[in-house]
Design a protein around this motif. Structure first.
Motif, PDB file in Angstrom:
ATOM      1  N   ASP A 100      -9.751  -4.821 -11.146  1.00 43.28           N
ATOM      2  CA  ASP A 100     -11.020  -5.427 -10.737  1.00 43.28           C
ATOM      3  C   ASP A 100     -12.067  -5.302 -11.846  1.00 43.28           C
ATOM      4  O   ASP A 100     -12.065  -4.333 -12.602  1.00 43.28           O
ATOM      5  N   ALA A 101     -12.978  -6.256 -11.885  1.00 42.52           N
ATOM      6  CA  ALA A 101     -14.117  -6.164 -12.802  1.00 42.52           C
ATOM      7  C   ALA A 101     -15.193  -5.283 -12.155  1.00 42.52           C
ATOM      8  O   ALA A 101     -15.166  -5.049 -10.943  1.00 42.52           O
ATOM      9  N   ALA A 102     -16.151  -4.841 -12.971  1.00 42.15           N
ATOM     10  CA  ALA A 102     -17.211  -3.957 -12.445  1.00 42.15           C
ATOM     11  C   ALA A 102     -17.991  -4.644 -11.319  1.00 42.15           C
ATOM     12  O   ALA A 102     -18.210  -4.056 -10.255  1.00 42.15           O
ATOM     13  N   GLY A 103     -18.365  -5.904 -11.537  1.00 36.85           N
ATOM     14  CA  GLY A 103     -19.118  -6.630 -10.507  1.00 36.85           C
ATOM     15  C   GLY A 103     -18.294  -6.831  -9.241  1.00 36.85           C
ATOM     16  O   GLY A 103     -18.813  -6.764  -8.127  1.00 36.85           O
ATOM     17  N   GLU A 104     -17.003  -7.055  -9.445  1.00 40.67           N
ATOM     18  CA  GLU A 104     -16.087  -7.243  -8.315  1.00 40.67           C
ATOM     19  C   GLU A 104     -16.027  -5.965  -7.475  1.00 40.67           C
ATOM     20  O   GLU A 104     -15.982  -6.030  -6.237  1.00 40.67           O
ATOM     21  N   ASP A 122     -21.120   5.513 -15.163  1.00 41.88           N
ATOM     22  CA  ASP A 122     -20.674   6.606 -16.051  1.00 41.88           C
ATOM     23  C   ASP A 122     -19.574   6.146 -17.000  1.00 41.88           C
ATOM     24  O   ASP A 122     -19.621   6.408 -18.198  1.00 41.88           O
ATOM     25  N   VAL A 123     -18.577   5.435 -16.470  1.00 41.11           N
ATOM     26  CA  VAL A 123     -17.458   5.024 -17.326  1.00 41.11           C
ATOM     27  C   VAL A 123     -17.885   3.911 -18.292  1.00 41.11           C
ATOM     28  O   VAL A 123     -17.488   3.897 -19.460  1.00 41.11           O
ATOM     29  N   LEU A 124     -18.741   3.011 -17.820  1.00 35.88           N
ATOM     30  CA  LEU A 124     -19.206   1.928 -18.712  1.00 35.88           C
ATOM     31  C   LEU A 124     -19.990   2.519 -19.886  1.00 35.88           C
ATOM     32  O   LEU A 124     -19.787   2.147 -21.046  1.00 35.88           O
ATOM     33  N   VAL A 125     -20.890   3.453 -19.574  1.00 33.87           N
ATOM     34  CA  VAL A 125     -21.736   4.046 -20.618  1.00 33.87           C
ATOM     35  C   VAL A 125     -20.881   4.836 -21.611  1.00 33.87           C
ATOM     36  O   VAL A 125     -20.991   4.667 -22.827  1.00 33.87           O
ATOM     37  N   LYS A 126     -19.998   5.688 -21.077  1.00 35.75           N
ATOM     38  CA  LYS A 126     -19.231   6.565 -21.958  1.00 35.75           C
ATOM     39  C   LYS A 126     -18.357   5.758 -22.930  1.00 35.75           C
ATOM     40  O   LYS A 126     -18.369   5.999 -24.143  1.00 35.75           O
ATOM     41  N   ILE A 163     -12.060   7.565 -16.976  1.00 32.52           N
ATOM     42  CA  ILE A 163     -13.161   7.889 -17.903  1.00 32.52           C
ATOM     43  C   ILE A 163     -12.673   8.796 -19.043  1.00 32.52           C
ATOM     44  O   ILE A 163     -13.173   8.721 -20.166  1.00 32.52           O
ATOM     45  N   GLY A 164     -11.651   9.615 -18.757  1.00 35.75           N
ATOM     46  CA  GLY A 164     -11.191  10.554 -19.781  1.00 35.75           C
ATOM     47  C   GLY A 164     -10.129   9.969 -20.712  1.00 35.75           C
ATOM     48  O   GLY A 164      -9.731  10.619 -21.680  1.00 35.75           O
ATOM     49  N   GLU A 165      -9.654   8.774 -20.431  1.00 36.73           N
ATOM     50  CA  GLU A 165      -8.573   8.210 -21.259  1.00 36.73           C
ATOM     51  C   GLU A 165      -9.105   7.764 -22.618  1.00 36.73           C
ATOM     52  O   GLU A 165     -10.184   7.193 -22.725  1.00 36.73           O
ATOM     53  N   GLN A 195     -30.792  -2.327 -13.595  1.00 36.69           N
ATOM     54  CA  GLN A 195     -31.710  -1.596 -14.467  1.00 36.69           C
ATOM     55  C   GLN A 195     -31.329  -0.123 -14.596  1.00 36.69           C
ATOM     56  O   GLN A 195     -31.522   0.479 -15.657  1.00 36.69           O
ATOM     57  N   THR A 196     -30.749   0.436 -13.529  1.00 38.40           N
ATOM     58  CA  THR A 196     -30.307   1.839 -13.591  1.00 38.40           C
ATOM     59  C   THR A 196     -29.249   1.980 -14.688  1.00 38.40           C
ATOM     60  O   THR A 196     -29.251   2.927 -15.475  1.00 38.40           O
ATOM     61  N   PHE A 197     -28.346   1.025 -14.752  1.00 39.51           N
ATOM     62  CA  PHE A 197     -27.290   1.022 -15.776  1.00 39.51           C
ATOM     63  C   PHE A 197     -27.887   0.867 -17.181  1.00 39.51           C
ATOM     64  O   PHE A 197     -27.558   1.635 -18.096  1.00 39.51           O
ATOM     65  N   ILE A 198     -28.781  -0.094 -17.331  1.00 42.43           N
ATOM     66  CA  ILE A 198     -29.363  -0.337 -18.663  1.00 42.43           C
ATOM     67  C   ILE A 198     -30.167   0.890 -19.124  1.00 42.43           C
ATOM     68  O   ILE A 198     -30.070   1.299 -20.290  1.00 42.43           O
ATOM     69  N   ASN A 199     -30.914   1.508 -18.207  1.00 45.06           N
ATOM     70  CA  ASN A 199     -31.693   2.707 -18.575  1.00 45.06           C
ATOM     71  C   ASN A 199     -30.771   3.834 -19.015  1.00 45.06           C
ATOM     72  O   ASN A 199     -31.027   4.518 -20.013  1.00 45.06           O
ATOM     73  N   GLU A 200     -29.699   4.023 -18.277  1.00 42.45           N
ATOM     74  CA  GLU A 200     -28.741   5.090 -18.581  1.00 42.45           C
ATOM     75  C   GLU A 200     -28.071   4.839 -19.950  1.00 42.45           C
ATOM     76  O   GLU A 200     -27.985   5.730 -20.786  1.00 42.45           O
TER      77      GLU A 200
END
Ligand code: KG4
Ligand code: ZN
Length: 343
Positions: A169-173, A258-262, A211-213, A286-291
């Motif tokens: 799945d995509a993030a938006g999905e 978390d996974v997108l940012v990392k 996230i750890g891969e 906006q929460t994502f962009i700020n992070e």
């Protein structure tokens, strides 16, 4: 140069007029959406989307031309437009055909060059509308939309390499599917962001998938299962009140962010990039962009994201890509390609 840009890959029908000098200026943009119809069915039924697009496409183009040039659309197209840009994939075949066949007909009838544009690259190039002078190569591009989650390295215009993407799945999905089960309307991403902000406690935690891969891949179907199981248990215990829903929204959003940012920051570090460009519907979060901006600034990187109207599907981003990568193709060689990816 002045462009007429057309986008119809999913459920929006959009036309924009742009002028490119050293900068890109959006002169007009008109988008018709059939979202209310899809909200009723809890998601997009491709045939419904295409049927509405057949109805909307000419009025939308006409309005964009008339608004930009204050004259009748035919005259404006003939006198003022230098080239036409159109999304040719990826997307829903019926939807793509509406835009592509309209663009081909106009290119032939008005004798204008036609630039076919990959919708996904359009999402990244939405950033050039406002930030063209500040963007430096090489940069990392992150596409986060309802259908795609991809990380790319751009060394120049047209010189890009795919680093990784979602396996399922995509993030938006993921936002939309989890939202649907917990009773939010389609598309659920914006509402999940609002509900997450209302969450008083942050005790619920979902795993941030892979996230750890040591790769640049993503996977969100496991998160969907975890969130839905959690909700079903609440339902059984009859404790699915609005505060519990807010907590699920918070945990869902956090696991995705978390996974997108990392992985995005690591992709930039490993490829010696100081710049990250984000695009697609989820970049309206906006929460994502700020992070992401905070984490990127810690390692002296800058993040660009489009203004809200250019995060979700729109024709201006298609015109922006065409202006920055001007490669016209003979109209008869342009075909809709629903499976188009990177290559
Ligand atoms: O780019 P887009 O308009 O269409 C595709 O090309 O797929 O993206 C739509 C997606 C939907 O999944 C929607 O839920 C998500 O973008 N979205 C958001 C937000 N606004 C839109 N997701 C999270 N937070 C938001 N604020
Ligand atoms: Zn899109």
């Amino acid at each position: 140069m002045k462009f007429l840009a057309i986008e119809s890959s999913c459920d929006e029908t959009s036309a924009a007029i742009l002028e490119s000098t050293e900068k890109i200026k959006v002169i007009s943009t008109v988008t018709a959406t059939s979202l209310s119809i899809h909200a009723k069915t809890g998601g997009i039924i491709p045939e419904n989307a295409a049927r509405m697009q057949v109805k909307y496409i000419m009025p939308v183009i006409k309005e964009a031309l008339e608004e930009a040039f204050s004259k009748d659309a035919n005259t404006a197209l003939r006198q003022d437009i230098d080239a036409i840009a159109v999304t040719f994939g990826p997307g829903l075949i019926g939807s793509l055909l509406v835009g592509v066949e309209t663009a081909k007909t106009l290119a032939y009838s008005f004798n204008k060059p036609l630039v076919p544009v990959n919708h996904l690259l359009g999402h990244i190039y939405a950033n050039f509308i406002e930030h063209a002078e500040k963007i430096e190569f090489p940069f990392i591009g992150l596409i986060v939309s309802g259908g795609h989650t991809d990380l790319l390295l751009f060394k120049s215009h047209g010189g890009y390499k795919w680093l990784g993407g979602t396996r399922d799945d995509a993030a938006g999905e993921a936002f939309d599917k989890i939202g649907r089960v917990i009773g939010l309307s389609y598309p659920a991403g914006p509402e999940i962001e609002i509900c997450a902000k209302k969450s008083k406690k942050q005790n619920v935690k979902f795993k941030s998938p892979i996230i750890g891969e040591d790769n640049f891949d993503f996977s969100f179907s496991g998160l969907k299962t975890e969130a839905i199981r959690y909700y079903e248990k609440l339902q059984k215990d009859q404790s699915n009140d609005s505060e519990r829903i807010n907590e699920i929204c918070y945990a869902t959003q956090k696991a995705i962010i978390d996974v997108l940012v990392k992985k995005t920051v690591r992709a930039a570090q490993e490829n010696s990039c100081n710049t990250i460009l984000v695009g697609g519907g989820v970049s309206a979060n906006q929460t994502f962009i700020n992070e992401l901006t905070g984490k990127a600034q810690d390692v002296k990187m800058q993040v660009f994201s489009p203004q809200r109207a250019y995060c979700t599907d729109n024709a201006a981003m298609i015109g922006s890509y065409a202006a920055m990568n001007y490669t016209p193709v003979t109209w008869s060689d342009v075909n809709a390609n629903p499976e188009l990816y990177f290559g």
